[in-house]
Write a protein that holds these residues in place. Structure first.
Motif, PDB file in Angstrom:
ATOM      1  N   ILE A 277      64.151 -13.877  27.736  1.00  0.00           N
ATOM      2  CA  ILE A 277      64.266 -12.686  28.591  1.00  0.00           C
ATOM      3  C   ILE A 277      64.060 -11.426  27.757  1.00  0.00           C
ATOM      4  N   SER A 278      64.648 -11.398  26.563  1.00  0.00           N
ATOM      5  CA  SER A 278      64.516 -10.222  25.703  1.00  0.00           C
ATOM      6  C   SER A 278      63.073 -10.043  25.237  1.00  0.00           C
ATOM      7  N   PHE A 279      62.388 -11.131  24.927  1.00  0.00           N
ATOM      8  CA  PHE A 279      60.985 -11.047  24.503  1.00  0.00           C
ATOM      9  C   PHE A 279      60.104 -10.550  25.645  1.00  0.00           C
ATOM     10  N   ASP A 280      60.330 -11.056  26.837  1.00  0.00           N
ATOM     11  CA  ASP A 280      59.495 -10.682  27.981  1.00  0.00           C
ATOM     12  C   ASP A 280      59.586  -9.194  28.299  1.00  0.00           C
ATOM     13  N   ALA A 281      60.687  -8.564  27.919  1.00  0.00           N
ATOM     14  CA  ALA A 281      60.870  -7.138  28.219  1.00  0.00           C
ATOM     15  C   ALA A 281      60.189  -6.227  27.202  1.00  0.00           C
ATOM     16  N   LEU A 282      59.617  -6.800  26.128  1.00  0.00           N
ATOM     17  CA  LEU A 282      59.000  -5.986  25.082  1.00  0.00           C
ATOM     18  C   LEU A 282      57.608  -5.492  25.508  1.00  0.00           C
ATOM     19  N   GLU A 283      57.204  -4.357  24.928  1.00  0.00           N
ATOM     20  CA  GLU A 283      55.826  -3.902  25.081  1.00  0.00           C
ATOM     21  C   GLU A 283      54.957  -4.558  24.012  1.00  0.00           C
ATOM     22  N   ASP A 284      53.630  -4.381  24.131  1.00  0.00           N
ATOM     23  CA  ASP A 284      52.692  -5.145  23.303  1.00  0.00           C
ATOM     24  C   ASP A 284      52.933  -4.942  21.812  1.00  0.00           C
ATOM     25  N   ASN A 285      53.152  -3.705  21.375  1.00  0.00           N
ATOM     26  CA  ASN A 285      53.361  -3.433  19.956  1.00  0.00           C
ATOM     27  C   ASN A 285      54.554  -4.215  19.414  1.00  0.00           C
ATOM     28  N   GLU A 286      55.673  -4.179  20.160  1.00  0.00           N
ATOM     29  CA  GLU A 286      56.887  -4.875  19.713  1.00  0.00           C
ATOM     30  C   GLU A 286      56.735  -6.394  19.826  1.00  0.00           C
ATOM     31  N   ARG A 287      55.992  -6.861  20.816  1.00  0.00           N
ATOM     32  CA  ARG A 287      55.747  -8.313  20.922  1.00  0.00           C
ATOM     33  C   ARG A 287      55.004  -8.823  19.697  1.00  0.00           C
ATOM     34  N   ASP A 288      53.951  -8.105  19.292  1.00  0.00           N
ATOM     35  CA  ASP A 288      53.166  -8.547  18.144  1.00  0.00           C
ATOM     36  C   ASP A 288      54.014  -8.551  16.875  1.00  0.00           C
ATOM     37  N   ILE A 289      54.811  -7.503  16.688  1.00  0.00           N
ATOM     38  CA  ILE A 289      55.667  -7.436  15.498  1.00  0.00           C
ATOM     39  C   ILE A 289      56.687  -8.573  15.529  1.00  0.00           C
ATOM     40  N   PHE A 290      57.296  -8.797  16.685  1.00  0.00           N
ATOM     41  CA  PHE A 290      58.288  -9.870  16.803  1.00  0.00           C
ATOM     42  C   PHE A 290      57.668 -11.229  16.476  1.00  0.00           C
ATOM     43  N   LEU A 291      56.508 -11.517  17.033  1.00  0.00           N
ATOM     44  CA  LEU A 291      55.874 -12.814  16.810  1.00  0.00           C
ATOM     45  C   LEU A 291      55.452 -12.986  15.349  1.00  0.00           C
ATOM     46  N   ASP A 292      54.978 -11.906  14.721  1.00  0.00           N
ATOM     47  CA  ASP A 292      54.616 -11.999  13.308  1.00  0.00           C
ATOM     48  C   ASP A 292      55.840 -12.266  12.437  1.00  0.00           C
TER      49      ASP A 292
ATOM     50  N   LEU B 105      49.624  -1.860  13.656  1.00  0.00           N
ATOM     51  CA  LEU B 105      50.849  -1.850  14.443  1.00  0.00           C
ATOM     52  C   LEU B 105      51.744  -0.681  14.026  1.00  0.00           C
ATOM     53  N   SER B 106      52.527  -0.171  14.961  1.00  0.00           N
ATOM     54  CA  SER B 106      53.513   0.883  14.668  1.00  0.00           C
ATOM     55  C   SER B 106      54.813   0.205  14.295  1.00  0.00           C
ATOM     56  N   THR B 107      54.919  -0.154  13.022  1.00  0.00           N
ATOM     57  CA  THR B 107      55.965  -1.091  12.598  1.00  0.00           C
ATOM     58  C   THR B 107      57.333  -0.443  12.489  1.00  0.00           C
ATOM     59  N   LEU B 108      57.411   0.800  12.031  1.00  0.00           N
ATOM     60  CA  LEU B 108      58.722   1.441  11.827  1.00  0.00           C
ATOM     61  C   LEU B 108      59.515   1.488  13.126  1.00  0.00           C
ATOM     62  N   ILE B 109      58.909   2.049  14.177  1.00  0.00           N
ATOM     63  CA  ILE B 109      59.616   2.127  15.462  1.00  0.00           C
ATOM     64  C   ILE B 109      59.726   0.749  16.091  1.00  0.00           C
ATOM     65  N   GLY B 110      58.724  -0.099  15.852  1.00  0.00           N
ATOM     66  CA  GLY B 110      58.753  -1.441  16.441  1.00  0.00           C
ATOM     67  C   GLY B 110      59.923  -2.269  15.963  1.00  0.00           C
ATOM     68  N   ILE B 111      60.160  -2.261  14.645  1.00  0.00           N
ATOM     69  CA  ILE B 111      61.294  -3.021  14.102  1.00  0.00           C
ATOM     70  C   ILE B 111      62.608  -2.430  14.588  1.00  0.00           C
ATOM     71  N   GLN B 112      62.683  -1.100  14.684  1.00  0.00           N
ATOM     72  CA  GLN B 112      63.911  -0.470  15.165  1.00  0.00           C
ATOM     73  C   GLN B 112      64.223  -0.898  16.599  1.00  0.00           C
ATOM     74  N   ILE B 113      63.203  -0.979  17.444  1.00  0.00           N
ATOM     75  CA  ILE B 113      63.402  -1.426  18.832  1.00  0.00           C
ATOM     76  C   ILE B 113      63.861  -2.880  18.852  1.00  0.00           C
ATOM     77  N   LEU B 114      63.286  -3.713  17.992  1.00  0.00           N
ATOM     78  CA  LEU B 114      63.702  -5.127  17.933  1.00  0.00           C
ATOM     79  C   LEU B 114      65.159  -5.250  17.485  1.00  0.00           C
ATOM     80  N   ILE B 115      65.587  -4.363  16.577  1.00  0.00           N
ATOM     81  CA  ILE B 115      66.991  -4.360  16.152  1.00  0.00           C
ATOM     82  C   ILE B 115      67.888  -3.965  17.323  1.00  0.00           C
TER      83      ILE B 115
END
Length: 578
Positions: free
Chosen positions: A434-449, A471-481
């Motif tokens: 459920i948490s993965f499905d709610a991500l946008e494309d940038n965060e999905r790619d970072i999460f999967l990597d 990828l916009s990694t700085l904000i992406g990792i922060q959103i995943l956290i």
């Protein structure tokens, strides 16, 4: 058993064991016994509410202790403050006992101001002041008993209750009906089902309770935050059961995320919130904005308990609990979420981050489900700890797997572990995804990597590599956290729960179950070897170009395989990232 691993039982989960009476009525007989109190008692009994009515003929000798015991064993105390109330020492002694039970046993206290003003009682003016002054003259100003009476009167007069003033043309029958209705809503509240085996819940509830600060009169909003399956809902239910007796109205709204995604879902939730608190089956909310205004206008003077479970968007809070000013003094709002940003946006700084079960708690929980009697001899500790290692402290995983392995043989336990190593359990995986499905494309790619290649790597390295991939990694990792999918441990490495990592890898596998070459990422040696060693007629430059990252134990062997294949194609050897 330690408190951290012991089962939690809500004090409200067995009201019959805790309370012998629903209501204790404290009053001055000469003022209100005949008529008002008698009618109230009759209405309560008719409504199947077990009400204890104080009878002055009990106030003799040893029977006084029975009276105090009745107060001690009553869920609610109704205090009738009348003109001559303070002239009765018995009434004042009972009042002191009631206020003591309120502090020590969370007894609900409801004052009725019958033809008297609360301000006169708080200020000890009029007949109340005269009575206290008379007692002090007889026993001395330093009398401990009189001091307790004075403090109890001031404290009780400050509680919310009912004010009956015949000068305002109030109908006595309607007034009694209003009291009975309010008492009925409290008595008829039933505790929520928490968990079959609530191992480890007690200590977590205590930590949440410290954030709630129940002794203060401010309106307090707190958050319970963590990944799916870690026990946020279980904890919030247990907290709700512990304290709902202390509020004028209560509402537990489960599955806010799921419900709000439906047509008119927010309107449905607004209706449900008001219905649960006001004890009305149907309310007419015609729109989200009107519903928000209705909640604010109706509840702004009520002390309420509201739990919003599984919130994932600020629109849900805007509709259901927009501002602290929506609720009366002493209200408590608890929000559970996977997304910490939702709490930050609403300036909710009191946040309880739910921790996974420790090894002892996890063992106790698995044993409760898998071995309700005794542990079978053929199930070794190693097998048990392998299951616990797979669950890695996630209660959801243990609750799913415990019943599954119950009464199974050692060979079936081993087969289950082999199956889980290949693919995740679908019931566990569906909750985590459920948490993965709610991500946008940038965060999905970072999460999967991260799930496939970078778990355990240093954050700066991960950021540098993924930034180079656009990828916009700085904000992406922060959103995943914030969404409880990734953590940064003390040594600045990127980590995630094993089951969350497995969920991410399963997403990639399902891109093409039978042909690894058609997947967006390859990370295990066998899959890469299969792709590179397949018949060259089926190989293509696109296949090689898609092999971007590798995180393998056998990296030397892989280097040779890939370089040999590149030489066959007449291309430069591939330089694997360090």
């Amino acid at each position: 058993m330690s408190s951290s691993s012991s089962s939690y039982s809500s004090p409200s989960s067995s009201s019959e064991a805790k309370w012998r009476f629903d209501v204790f009525i404290n009053f001055r007989g000469e003022d209100v016994r005949y008529g008002f109190v008698t009618d109230l008692h009759r209405c309560l009994i008719h409504g199947k509410i077990n009400a204890y009515i104080d009878s002055e003929d009990l106030r003799r000798g040893d029977e006084i202790s029975e009276l105090m015991k009745a107060i001690d064993e009553s869920r609610i105390a109704v205090l009738f403050f009348s003109e001559n109330y303070a002239s009765s020492r018995w009434c004042l002694d009972e009042l002191v006992k009631v206020m003591e039970c309120r502090r020590l046993k969370e007894q609900r206290v409801l004052p009725v101001f019958y033809k008297v003003k609360p301000g006169d009682i708080r200020g000890l003016r009029g007949s109340y002041g005269d009575a206290l002054t008379g007692y002090e003259k007889k026993s001395g100003q330093d009398s401990e008993r009189v001091k307790k009476w004075r403090e109890a009167l001031i404290e009780a007069a400050d509680l919310s209750g009912w004010h009956y003033d015949p000068g305002q043309s109030q109908n006595e029958t309607e007034f009694i009906e209003m009291i009975v209705k309010e008492i009925s809503t409290i008595v008829k509240r039933v505790p929520l089902s928490v968990a079959k085996y609530p191992v480890g819940v007690r200590c977590r509830v205590e930590e949440v309770m410290s954030l709630l600060s129940m002794g203060s009169d401010d309106v307090r909003m707190i958050g319970i935050w963590g990944p799916g399956g870690v026990g946020k809902t279980t904890i919030s239910k247990a907290v709700y059961n512990s304290i709902f007796d202390q509020f004028d109205g209560c509402s537990f709204l489960a599955n806010v995320r799921e419900t709000s995604s439906r047509p008119d879902g927010l309107i449905h939730l607004q209706n449900k919130l008001l219905s649960q608190i006001l004890w009305k089956e149907t309310l007419s909310v015609l729109g989200v904005d009107r519903g928000a205004n209705l909640i604010r206008d109706i509840l702004c003077s009520r002390k309420i308990l509201l739990v919003l479970d599984d919130v994932d968007h600020r629109d849900q809070l805007n509709a259901l609990a927009g501002e602290r000013e929506w609720f009366g003094k002493g209200s408590r709002i608890i929000i559970t979420t996977r997304d910490k940003r939702v709490l930050t946006f609403y300036r909710i700084h009191q946040v309880y981050g739910v921790k996974p079960l420790d090894q002892g708690e996890a063992f106790d929980l698995l044993s409760s489900y898998a071995f309700p009697g005794n542990q079978p001899k053929d199930i070794s500790r190693d097998l048990i700890y392998n299951i616990l290692g797979y669950a890695n402290g996630l209660p959801l995983a243990i609750v799913v797997l415990g019943p599954f392995v119950k009464d199974r043989s050692r060979e079936e336990w081993e087969s289950t572990l082999e199956k889980l190593a290949e693919s995740p359990n679908k019931d566990i995986n569906s909750v985590l995804k459920i948490s993965f499905d709610a991500l946008e494309d940038n965060e999905r790619d970072i999460f999967l990597d991260i799930a496939c290649f970078f778990k355990g790597r240093e954050r700066k390295y991960v950021t540098r590599v993924l930034d180079s991939c656009g990828l916009s990694t700085l904000i992406g990792i922060q959103i995943l956290i914030e969404r409880s999918l990734v953590t940064i441990v003390h040594d600045h490495t990127v980590q995630m729960h094993d089951l969350i990592q497995q969920m991410g890898q399963d997403v990639i596998k399902r891109e093409c179950l039978n042909d690894p070459g058609k997947r967006s990422r390859l990370w295990c040696y066998d899959d890469v070897y299969e792709v590179l060693s397949a018949a060259t007629v089926r190989a293509s430059h696109e296949t090689i170009d898609n092999l971007i990252f590798f995180n393998l134990h056998a990296i030397t062997k892989l280097q040779l395989v890939i370089n040999d294949y590149f030489l066959f194609l007449g291309r430069e050897p591939l330089m694997l990232r360090a």
